[in-house]
Design an enzyme around this catalytic site. Structure first.
Site, PDB file in Angstrom:
ATOM      1  N   ASN A 257     -14.410  18.997   7.216  1.00 58.67           N
ATOM      2  CA  ASN A 257     -14.642  18.564   8.718  1.00 58.67           C
ATOM      3  C   ASN A 257     -15.207  19.664   9.267  1.00 58.67           C
ATOM      4  O   ASN A 257     -16.105  19.636  10.225  1.00 58.67           O
ATOM      5  CB  ASN A 257     -13.443  18.073   9.321  1.00 58.67           C
ATOM      6  CG  ASN A 257     -12.868  16.729   8.590  1.00 58.67           C
ATOM      7  OD1 ASN A 257     -13.417  16.168   7.783  1.00 58.67           O
ATOM      8  ND2 ASN A 257     -11.910  16.087   9.167  1.00 58.67           N
TER       9      ASN A 257
ATOM     10  N   SER B 284     -11.260  11.166   4.596  1.00 58.12           N
ATOM     11  CA  SER B 284     -10.825  10.171   3.814  1.00 58.12           C
ATOM     12  C   SER B 284     -12.083   9.567   3.103  1.00 58.12           C
ATOM     13  O   SER B 284     -12.088   9.278   1.788  1.00 58.12           O
ATOM     14  CB  SER B 284     -10.101   9.089   4.465  1.00 58.12           C
ATOM     15  OG  SER B 284     -10.806   8.559   5.662  1.00 58.12           O
TER      16      SER B 284
ATOM     17  N   ASN C 286      -7.588   2.036   8.070  1.00 52.22           N
ATOM     18  CA  ASN C 286      -8.896   2.391   8.940  1.00 52.22           C
ATOM     19  C   ASN C 286      -9.892   1.461   9.076  1.00 52.22           C
ATOM     20  O   ASN C 286      -9.796   0.447   8.538  1.00 52.22           O
ATOM     21  CB  ASN C 286      -9.555   3.461   7.933  1.00 52.22           C
ATOM     22  CG  ASN C 286      -8.758   5.065   7.942  1.00 52.22           C
ATOM     23  OD1 ASN C 286      -8.312   5.175   8.938  1.00 52.22           O
ATOM     24  ND2 ASN C 286      -9.222   5.861   6.826  1.00 52.22           N
TER      25      ASN C 286
ATOM     26  N   GLU D 200     -14.696   3.155   2.765  1.00 52.05           N
ATOM     27  CA  GLU D 200     -14.331   2.107   3.679  1.00 52.05           C
ATOM     28  C   GLU D 200     -15.580   1.957   4.763  1.00 52.05           C
ATOM     29  O   GLU D 200     -15.441   1.543   5.782  1.00 52.05           O
ATOM     30  CB  GLU D 200     -13.228   2.698   4.399  1.00 52.05           C
ATOM     31  CG  GLU D 200     -11.807   2.806   3.536  1.00 52.05           C
ATOM     32  CD  GLU D 200     -10.547   3.248   4.261  1.00 52.05           C
ATOM     33  OE1 GLU D 200      -9.478   2.636   4.298  1.00 52.05           O
ATOM     34  OE2 GLU D 200     -10.676   4.366   4.695  1.00 52.05           O
TER      35      GLU D 200
ATOM     36  N   ASN E 269     -16.844  10.808   9.148  1.00 53.57           N
ATOM     37  CA  ASN E 269     -16.586  10.360   7.834  1.00 53.57           C
ATOM     38  C   ASN E 269     -18.002  10.264   7.108  1.00 53.57           C
ATOM     39  O   ASN E 269     -18.016  10.971   5.991  1.00 53.57           O
ATOM     40  CB  ASN E 269     -15.845   9.129   7.851  1.00 53.57           C
ATOM     41  CG  ASN E 269     -14.422   9.145   8.296  1.00 53.57           C
ATOM     42  OD1 ASN E 269     -14.196  10.289   8.889  1.00 53.57           O
ATOM     43  ND2 ASN E 269     -13.434   8.484   7.779  1.00 53.57           N
TER      44      ASN E 269
ATOM     45  N   GLY F 102       1.070  -1.236   0.016  1.00 56.73           N
ATOM     46  CA  GLY F 102       0.000  -0.153  -0.013  1.00 56.73           C
ATOM     47  C   GLY F 102       0.907   1.271  -0.181  1.00 56.73           C
ATOM     48  O   GLY F 102       1.197   1.807   1.104  1.00 56.73           O
ATOM     49  N   ALA F 103       1.215   1.453  -1.188  1.00 53.12           N
ATOM     50  CA  ALA F 103       2.357   2.737  -1.283  1.00 53.12           C
ATOM     51  C   ALA F 103       1.480   4.067  -1.404  1.00 53.12           C
ATOM     52  O   ALA F 103       2.068   4.983  -2.160  1.00 53.12           O
ATOM     53  CB  ALA F 103       3.261   2.500  -2.285  1.00 53.12           C
TER      54      ALA F 103
ATOM     55  N   LYS G  45     -10.739   5.692  17.669  1.00 55.75           N
ATOM     56  CA  LYS G  45     -10.722   6.170  16.337  1.00 55.75           C
ATOM     57  C   LYS G  45     -11.934   5.793  15.557  1.00 55.75           C
ATOM     58  O   LYS G  45     -12.550   6.484  14.804  1.00 55.75           O
ATOM     59  CB  LYS G  45      -9.446   5.704  15.749  1.00 55.75           C
ATOM     60  CG  LYS G  45      -9.360   6.069  14.078  1.00 55.75           C
ATOM     61  CD  LYS G  45      -7.951   6.493  13.648  1.00 55.75           C
ATOM     62  CE  LYS G  45      -7.774   6.536  12.295  1.00 55.75           C
ATOM     63  NZ  LYS G  45      -8.658   7.562  11.586  1.00 55.75           N
TER      64      LYS G  45
END
Ligand code: KPL
Length: 300
Positions: free
Chosen positions: A201, A254, A104, A266, A191, A12-13, A183
């Site tokens: 936000n 995100s 996440n 996600e 989110n 995961g770059a 979190k």
């Protein structure tokens, strides 16, 4: 006790993957990026910009076709890619390979262990701020803290000392489940709301209609948190969410970024995980349920 410095492979770059891969390599570890199948396995130049510094480092790469042996794997993909990405390199993983998930959402460590019970899985969470400028070129926008742990493990494994040299501050957290849940709870509020209302936000506090939605959702997420055994997190959730909104007011969450770029979100690992836990405890969570449906069936 760990002998020598571990060799980390990074799956995961994106921004966080590049940040940690470069930091590990600069601290004297070997760090190798795991690229997608079929990508030419050339070294890539990873550039991290912070303040007015520009740090450039050549990092080796491998693909799943290589014959590398992976003893330490850092996973920083999107949550929905973790399972398939790890399965793609499963044949390269050493017995008892250390796998550190810095992703996440929740539920992935359990999934990985179900798939491969031999793995030595750790979980982490970070408040480091980084975003991608171009492929493998990132801006390290805000310094934060990284917490790492494994359920039931009070003292860190041998490799952790190197992480503390590479990444500051980096804390071993014997109560990592609390940090991960905290979190998750914050992400369950901020989110989906920012993604649906397409707002930064900070607007969740400055627009009164949205601030009311935040309050309602905080109540619901707090009820589930309490039932799941996280009473202290439940009690402080409204204050924690307000502080995160204030501290990240200019951020696009995100999930908003995923929606805006037409990527999957996600949500299954954030609100979806909360709903699973709510169902286990027979708690209704209609606001979260409705947000999840609206995110999943949104018009893109
Ligand atoms: O973690 C985040 C995210 O965007 O995923 C927050 C804390 C909401 C910051 O944007």
């Amino acid at each position: 006790m760990m002998m020598g410095k571990p060799h980390w492979h990074v799956l995961g770059a994106g921004a966080i993957g590049c940040l940690y891969a470069q930091a590990l390599q600069r601290s004297g570890c070997r760090a190798t990026l795991v690229m997608r199948s079929g990508t030419p396995a050339h070294p890539v130049s990873v550039i991290v910009q912070e303040d007015d510094r520009r740090l450039e480092q050549q990092l080796p790469t491998i693909t799943p076709e290589s014959d590398a042996a992976i003893s330490h794997l850092l996973v920083t993909t999107k949550a929905y890619d973790v399972r398939a990405a790890v399965a793609g390199v499963a044949h390269l993983l050493a017995d008892r390979c250390a796998v550190l998930l810095l992703v996440n959402g929740l539920g992935l460590a359990e999934q990985l262990l179900q798939d491969r019970p031999g793995l030595d899985v750790y979980c982490g969470t970070t408040t480091e701020g980084a975003y991608t400028i171009a492929a493998h070129h990132i801006r390290h926008a805000g310094r934060g803290e990284t917490r790492i742990g494994q359920a039931g493990l009070a003292t860190p494994p041998g490799w952790f000392a190197q992480w503390q040299r590479a990444i500051t501050p980096c804390v071993w957290d014997p109560q990592i489940a609390d940090a991960l849940w905290s979190k998750l709870a914050v992400n369950c509020v901020i989110n989906p709301l920012t993604a649906l209302h397409r707002c930064r936000n900070g607007e969740l506090a400055s627009r009164s209609v949205l601030a009311r939605e935040v309050d309602t959702l905080c109540d619901e997420v707090a009820r589930v948190s309490r039932a799941a055994g996280y009473a202290a997190i439940a009690d402080s959730l409204p204050a924690t969410v307000s502080a995160v909104i204030a501290g990240t007011a200019d951020n696009r969450s995100s999930m908003l970024q995923d929606v805006e770029s037409g990527r999957p979100t996600e949500i299954d690992y954030i609100t979806g995980h909360l709903l699973k836990v709510a169902a286990q405890h027979h708690i209704a969570a209609p606001h979260s349920q409705s947000l999840m449906e609206r995110i999943k069936h949104r018009a893109t």
